[in-house]
Structure formats: structure tokens, C-alpha cells
Design a protein around this motif. Sequence first.
Motif, PDB file in Angstrom:
ATOM      1  N   ALA A  44      30.261  65.417   9.604  1.00  0.00           N
ATOM      2  CA  ALA A  44      31.035  66.219   8.654  1.00  0.00           C
ATOM      3  C   ALA A  44      32.102  65.354   8.002  1.00  0.00           C
ATOM      4  CB  ALA A  44      31.666  67.397   9.360  1.00  0.00           C
ATOM      5  N   LYS A  45      32.176  65.422   6.698  1.00  0.00           N
ATOM      6  CA  LYS A  45      33.200  64.729   5.916  1.00  0.00           C
ATOM      7  C   LYS A  45      34.024  65.788   5.189  1.00  0.00           C
ATOM      8  CE  LYS A  45      31.960  60.387   6.444  1.00  0.00           C
ATOM      9  NZ  LYS A  45      32.894  59.390   6.922  1.00  0.00           N
ATOM     10  N   LEU A  46      35.144  65.395   4.612  1.00  0.00           N
ATOM     11  CA  LEU A  46      35.974  66.357   3.894  1.00  0.00           C
ATOM     12  C   LEU A  46      35.240  67.002   2.727  1.00  0.00           C
ATOM     13  CD1 LEU A  46      39.419  64.505   3.821  1.00  0.00           C
ATOM     14  CD2 LEU A  46      38.757  66.474   5.210  1.00  0.00           C
ATOM     15  N   ASP A  47      34.421  66.215   2.041  1.00  0.00           N
ATOM     16  CA  ASP A  47      33.774  66.718   0.834  1.00  0.00           C
ATOM     17  C   ASP A  47      32.269  66.911   0.986  1.00  0.00           C
ATOM     18  OD1 ASP A  47      33.328  64.036   1.087  1.00  0.00           O
ATOM     19  OD2 ASP A  47      33.564  63.584  -1.029  1.00  0.00           O
ATOM     20  N   GLY A  48      31.745  66.916   2.221  1.00  0.00           N
ATOM     21  CA  GLY A  48      30.311  67.113   2.412  1.00  0.00           C
ATOM     22  C   GLY A  48      29.867  66.681   3.797  1.00  0.00           C
ATOM     23  N   VAL A  49      28.595  66.356   3.894  1.00  0.00           N
ATOM     24  CA  VAL A  49      28.002  65.952   5.166  1.00  0.00           C
ATOM     25  C   VAL A  49      27.224  64.663   4.954  1.00  0.00           C
ATOM     26  CG1 VAL A  49      26.359  66.595   6.969  1.00  0.00           C
ATOM     27  CG2 VAL A  49      27.785  68.339   5.932  1.00  0.00           C
ATOM     28  N   MET A  50      27.375  63.733   5.870  1.00  0.00           N
ATOM     29  CA  MET A  50      26.617  62.502   5.826  1.00  0.00           C
ATOM     30  C   MET A  50      25.511  62.613   6.876  1.00  0.00           C
ATOM     31  SD  MET A  50      27.960  58.543   6.076  1.00  0.00           S
ATOM     32  CE  MET A  50      28.854  58.799   7.571  1.00  0.00           C
ATOM     33  N   ILE A  51      24.288  62.274   6.501  1.00  0.00           N
ATOM     34  CA  ILE A  51      23.153  62.303   7.415  1.00  0.00           C
ATOM     35  C   ILE A  51      22.732  60.860   7.672  1.00  0.00           C
ATOM     36  CG2 ILE A  51      20.783  63.094   7.784  1.00  0.00           C
ATOM     37  CD1 ILE A  51      21.359  65.337   5.771  1.00  0.00           C
ATOM     38  N   VAL A  52      22.740  60.466   8.945  1.00  0.00           N
ATOM     39  CA  VAL A  52      22.383  59.093   9.310  1.00  0.00           C
ATOM     40  C   VAL A  52      21.336  59.119  10.417  1.00  0.00           C
ATOM     41  CG1 VAL A  52      24.587  58.084   8.623  1.00  0.00           C
ATOM     42  CG2 VAL A  52      24.298  58.908  10.936  1.00  0.00           C
ATOM     43  N   PRO A  53      20.382  58.195  10.378  1.00  0.00           N
ATOM     44  CA  PRO A  53      19.392  58.131  11.449  1.00  0.00           C
ATOM     45  C   PRO A  53      20.030  57.666  12.753  1.00  0.00           C
ATOM     46  CG  PRO A  53      19.000  56.398   9.830  1.00  0.00           C
ATOM     47  CD  PRO A  53      20.138  57.216   9.331  1.00  0.00           C
ATOM     48  N   VAL A  54      19.610  58.254  13.868  1.00  0.00           N
ATOM     49  CA  VAL A  54      20.071  57.831  15.189  1.00  0.00           C
ATOM     50  C   VAL A  54      19.146  56.699  15.625  1.00  0.00           C
ATOM     51  CG1 VAL A  54      20.385  58.534  17.592  1.00  0.00           C
ATOM     52  CG2 VAL A  54      20.907  60.150  15.737  1.00  0.00           C
ATOM     53  N   PRO A  55      19.711  55.515  15.891  1.00  0.00           N
ATOM     54  CA  PRO A  55      18.848  54.387  16.248  1.00  0.00           C
ATOM     55  C   PRO A  55      18.210  54.564  17.624  1.00  0.00           C
ATOM     56  CG  PRO A  55      21.151  53.760  16.418  1.00  0.00           C
ATOM     57  CD  PRO A  55      21.120  55.148  15.859  1.00  0.00           C
ATOM     58  N   GLU A  56      17.024  54.014  17.770  1.00  0.00           N
ATOM     59  CA  GLU A  56      16.345  54.002  19.062  1.00  0.00           C
ATOM     60  C   GLU A  56      16.982  52.909  19.910  1.00  0.00           C
ATOM     61  OE1 GLU A  56      13.877  56.011  20.097  1.00  0.00           O
ATOM     62  OE2 GLU A  56      13.851  57.102  18.198  1.00  0.00           O
ATOM     63  N   ARG A  57      16.942  53.082  21.210  1.00  0.00           N
ATOM     64  CA  ARG A  57      17.535  52.102  22.126  1.00  0.00           C
ATOM     65  C   ARG A  57      16.956  50.703  21.889  1.00  0.00           C
ATOM     66  NH1 ARG A  57      18.711  52.365  28.466  1.00  0.00           N
ATOM     67  NH2 ARG A  57      20.357  53.643  27.646  1.00  0.00           N
ATOM     68  N   GLU A  58      15.656  50.626  21.665  1.00  0.00           N
ATOM     69  CA  GLU A  58      15.004  49.334  21.448  1.00  0.00           C
ATOM     70  C   GLU A  58      15.534  48.642  20.195  1.00  0.00           C
ATOM     71  OE1 GLU A  58      12.854  52.264  21.505  1.00  0.00           O
ATOM     72  OE2 GLU A  58      13.088  52.178  23.668  1.00  0.00           O
ATOM     73  N   ASP A  59      15.927  49.430  19.198  1.00  0.00           N
ATOM     74  CA  ASP A  59      16.407  48.864  17.941  1.00  0.00           C
ATOM     75  C   ASP A  59      17.783  48.225  18.073  1.00  0.00           C
ATOM     76  OD1 ASP A  59      14.076  49.759  16.769  1.00  0.00           O
ATOM     77  OD2 ASP A  59      14.991  51.582  15.968  1.00  0.00           O
ATOM     78  N   ILE A  60      18.600  48.707  19.017  1.00  0.00           N
ATOM     79  CA  ILE A  60      19.962  48.179  19.138  1.00  0.00           C
ATOM     80  C   ILE A  60      20.159  47.326  20.383  1.00  0.00           C
ATOM     81  CG2 ILE A  60      20.978  50.034  17.783  1.00  0.00           C
ATOM     82  CD1 ILE A  60      21.907  51.313  20.408  1.00  0.00           C
ATOM     83  N   GLN A  61      19.146  47.260  21.222  1.00  0.00           N
ATOM     84  CA  GLN A  61      19.251  46.486  22.452  1.00  0.00           C
ATOM     85  C   GLN A  61      19.528  45.018  22.140  1.00  0.00           C
ATOM     86  OE1 GLN A  61      15.852  46.942  24.958  1.00  0.00           O
ATOM     87  NE2 GLN A  61      16.796  45.909  26.684  1.00  0.00           N
ATOM     88  N   GLY A  62      20.557  44.470  22.751  1.00  0.00           N
ATOM     89  CA  GLY A  62      20.889  43.068  22.582  1.00  0.00           C
ATOM     90  C   GLY A  62      21.741  42.750  21.370  1.00  0.00           C
ATOM     91  N   MET A  63      22.166  43.745  20.603  1.00  0.00           N
ATOM     92  CA  MET A  63      22.910  43.441  19.381  1.00  0.00           C
ATOM     93  C   MET A  63      24.319  42.918  19.657  1.00  0.00           C
ATOM     94  SD  MET A  63      23.678  47.234  17.808  1.00  0.00           S
ATOM     95  CE  MET A  63      24.351  46.652  16.301  1.00  0.00           C
ATOM     96  N   ALA A  64      24.841  43.123  20.873  1.00  0.00           N
ATOM     97  CA  ALA A  64      26.164  42.600  21.199  1.00  0.00           C
ATOM     98  C   ALA A  64      26.070  41.315  22.021  1.00  0.00           C
ATOM     99  CB  ALA A  64      26.964  43.651  21.951  1.00  0.00           C
ATOM    100  N   ARG A  65      24.876  40.793  22.144  1.00  0.00           N
ATOM    101  CA  ARG A  65      24.691  39.565  22.913  1.00  0.00           C
ATOM    102  C   ARG A  65      25.547  38.460  22.317  1.00  0.00           C
ATOM    103  NH1 ARG A  65      19.134  39.203  23.144  1.00  0.00           N
ATOM    104  NH2 ARG A  65      19.248  40.438  25.022  1.00  0.00           N
TER     105      ARG A  65
END
Length: 70
Positions: free
Chosen positions: A35-56
Amino acid sequence: MSATATVSSKFQIAIPKEVRERMGLRPGQKVAFIAKLDGVMIVPVPEREDIQGMARGANPEGYRDRNDRF
């Protein structure tokens, strides 16, 4: 890009084809509604495999945790 959808009596909407294609959405994929002040933002929820290791290689030095709070 401008696309519209109609809210059904069950408060459901269908994401327009051009939006689905541009976002790369696929059947069964989860999306988050932010929810935003002027509407709604829709974003995909990433799969665990897609973000695994990104902070390595991140440097945890100087990281604050709950014990640092007053």
C-alpha cells in the motif's frame, strides 16, 4: 503502459496480459501488494532459489542487532 482491471464481487482482479508479460509473471507465482499513499504497488515475491547466496561476501562488520538497541 496503461492497463486497467475490474474488481469482481469477490474482490478479485485479473492482471492484464501486457502487465503479466512485462513483469514476467507465471501461473502460481506469488505477488505482494504494498500500500502506498496514492495507490498500490504489486511486486513479485522471489523464490528462495532466486535469492540464495545474494549476500555472499557481505561484510557484517558494524552490523547492529537487537542487543544494540536501548
